[in-house]
Design an enzyme around this catalytic site. Sequence first.
Site, PDB file in Angstrom:
ATOM      1  N   HIS A 157      23.373 -10.125 -10.439  1.00 17.15           N
ATOM      2  CA  HIS A 157      23.049  -8.717 -10.108  1.00 17.15           C
ATOM      3  C   HIS A 157      21.543  -8.513  -9.943  1.00 17.15           C
ATOM      4  O   HIS A 157      21.040  -7.415 -10.175  1.00 17.15           O
ATOM      5  CB  HIS A 157      23.577  -7.743 -11.173  1.00 17.15           C
ATOM      6  CG  HIS A 157      24.989  -7.996 -11.584  1.00 17.15           C
ATOM      7  ND1 HIS A 157      26.067  -7.358 -11.027  1.00 17.15           N
ATOM      8  CD2 HIS A 157      25.504  -8.867 -12.501  1.00 17.15           C
ATOM      9  CE1 HIS A 157      27.195  -7.800 -11.581  1.00 17.15           C
ATOM     10  NE2 HIS A 157      26.871  -8.723 -12.477  1.00 17.15           N
ATOM     11  N   SER A 278      -1.596  -8.935   8.177  1.00 14.38           N
ATOM     12  CA  SER A 278      -1.318  -7.617   8.738  1.00 14.38           C
ATOM     13  C   SER A 278      -2.498  -7.206   9.603  1.00 14.38           C
ATOM     14  O   SER A 278      -3.643  -7.546   9.297  1.00 14.38           O
ATOM     15  CB  SER A 278      -1.125  -6.622   7.593  1.00 14.38           C
ATOM     16  OG  SER A 278      -1.427  -5.315   8.031  1.00 14.38           O
ATOM     17  N   LYS A 284      -2.980  -8.519   3.086  1.00 13.59           N
ATOM     18  CA  LYS A 284      -1.583  -8.936   3.218  1.00 13.59           C
ATOM     19  C   LYS A 284      -1.408 -10.395   3.641  1.00 13.59           C
ATOM     20  O   LYS A 284      -2.147 -10.906   4.462  1.00 13.59           O
ATOM     21  CB  LYS A 284      -0.863  -8.067   4.261  1.00 13.59           C
ATOM     22  CG  LYS A 284      -0.585  -6.660   3.830  1.00 13.59           C
ATOM     23  CD  LYS A 284       0.432  -6.551   2.709  1.00 13.59           C
ATOM     24  CE  LYS A 284       1.840  -6.812   3.172  1.00 13.59           C
ATOM     25  NZ  LYS A 284       2.446  -5.672   3.848  1.00 13.59           N
ATOM     26  N   GLU A 291      11.407 -14.203   6.759  1.00 11.55           N
ATOM     27  CA  GLU A 291      11.990 -12.943   7.253  1.00 11.55           C
ATOM     28  C   GLU A 291      12.689 -13.142   8.593  1.00 11.55           C
ATOM     29  O   GLU A 291      13.746 -12.574   8.849  1.00 11.55           O
ATOM     30  CB  GLU A 291      10.902 -11.885   7.419  1.00 11.55           C
ATOM     31  CG  GLU A 291      10.334 -11.389   6.106  1.00 11.55           C
ATOM     32  CD  GLU A 291       9.132 -10.479   6.339  1.00 11.55           C
ATOM     33  OE1 GLU A 291       9.265  -9.276   6.104  1.00 11.55           O
ATOM     34  OE2 GLU A 291       8.065 -10.970   6.771  1.00 11.55           O
TER      35      GLU A 291
END
Length: 460
Positions: A157, A278, A284, A291
Site C-alpha cells: 500500500h 527544467s 531540477k 517517466e
Amino acid sequence: MSKKQWGGRFEEKTAKIVERFTSSIDVDRRLYAYDIQGSIAHSKTLAKAGIISAKEARELTAGLKKVKQEIDAHTFDYNDALEDIHTHIESRLAQLVGPVAQKLHTARSRNDQVALDVRLYLRDTVTTIIHLLRRLQKAMVRVAKRHVDAVLPGYTHLQRAQPVLLAHHLLAYYEMFSRDAERFNDCLKRINVMPLGSAALAGTSHPIDRRYTAELLGFKKVSANSMDAVADRDFMIEFVSIASTGMMHLSRLSEELIIWSSAEFNFIELPDAFATGSSIMPQKKNPDVAELIRGRSGRVFGDLMAMLTLMKSLPLSYNRDMQEDKALLFDAADTLSACLDIAAQLLPKIKFKKSRMQAAANEGYLNATDLADYLVTKGMPFREAHHCVGQIVRYAVSKGKEIQELSLAELQQFSDCIEAEIFDFLTTQQMIDRRTTIGGTATRAVRAAIKTAEKKLKKC
Ligand code: ARG
C-alpha cells in the site's frame, strides 16, 4: 507511370486521393527483406512444381536480390501508386528481369504474402526482444550482486511494511522479466507457421509443395487452413499482449525509480546523463527516461486495444482493415525494444544511497510483525500476539519512539514473555536473515537466488 497489377478489370484510373489514402508503403516498406526472402522461396517452390523452369527461378532469384540491394542502398524509388511493399518489389523486378517477373505471383496472393512477411518479421523481432530482456536481466542481477548488503523498506500500500534487501527487490523484477521472456519464447511456436500457398483465401489449384517452401524458410509447420492463414492475426495480438505485459513491468520499475529519486524518498541518485533539467527551475533534475518508459507503456496497451478492435468484427477472410495492423505491431515492437534497451543502460548507472535506505528501514515499526512472531515462539497464539504488539505500537507512537527504543521494562508491561534478547531479535539485519525460506529475503537465500539467476542467464 506504372500500370496497376490489378488494373485489367478497371476502366477508370484510381483517384490520386485514393492512392494516397490506401497506400501502406510508408509503413510496410520495412518488411522488404522478408518479402524478398519469401519471394525467393516461392520461386523455388514454383520451379519444383514444374510451374516455371529452374532457369526462370534463377532469374527471379537474381532479380529479387538486386531489388534488395537497391533498397539496402536507398536507391529504390517509392511511389504511392504502387500501394504496398509487395507491389513495389514485383514491379521493380519486372523492370530488372522482364516478362519472367509476371510468373512470380502464380499460386500466391498478397494475402498469404503479407501474412508470411509479418511472421518472418516477428520471428526475428521476438528473438531480438528476448535478447534485450536477457540483457536487462543481466544488468539487474549485476546490480543486485553489487549491493547485496543494502537494505530498504519493503512496502505494501506504499506504506513501509518490512525490511528487505535491495537485491531481493531487484530480483523480483528479474523474475517478471524471466516470465516475459518465457512468454515470448512460447509465442514463437504460433508465429512459426508458414501461410504461403493459402493464396487469396481458398488455397491454390497449382500443385505446389508447401512443406518445401516451409523448409526453405525454416518454418516448423505449414498452416492447416487457408482461410485461417490469411484472416487471423492472433499471433500478432499475442505478441502485442506479451509486449504490453513487458511494458507494464518496465513501467512499474520506472515508477519506483521515479519515487525513489524524489526528495521524499531520496533512495537513489539518477545519472546526469540519463536525466534532464527544467527550463525554468534551475535546481531540477528530472527522471525523464523512467517517466517516458512509464508513459510509453500506455502506447503499447493502446496498440493492443486497437488491434483487438480492428479484428473483432471482420468476417472471414482477408479485409483491407487488416492493413492497419502493421503500424500497431511495429509501434509495439519498437517501443518495447527501445525501453528495454535504455532500461538496461540506465540501471547500472544508478547510485543507491544505502545509508538513507537503511535509515528508512529502521523507522516506522517495520519490526512489529517480528515482535509478534517472537511472542509466538514464546507460546502466544498469533492473533493474541498481533493484538499485543498493536498495543505496543500505539504506546510507542504516543511516546514518539520506535519499538526498539522502548526499555525492556516498558515492553514487559505488555507481556512478560519479552526478554532482553528482543533487542537483537528486532534489528533489521536479523529480521532479514531469519527469512530463509525459498524465495525469502534472507541474505543467504538472496545470494542463492543470484547464483541461480547467473547460471540461467549464462545459458541464454
Ligand atoms: N497492403 C496489404 C496489407 O497490408 C497487403 C494485402 C493486400 N491484399 C489485398 N487484397 N488488397 O494488408
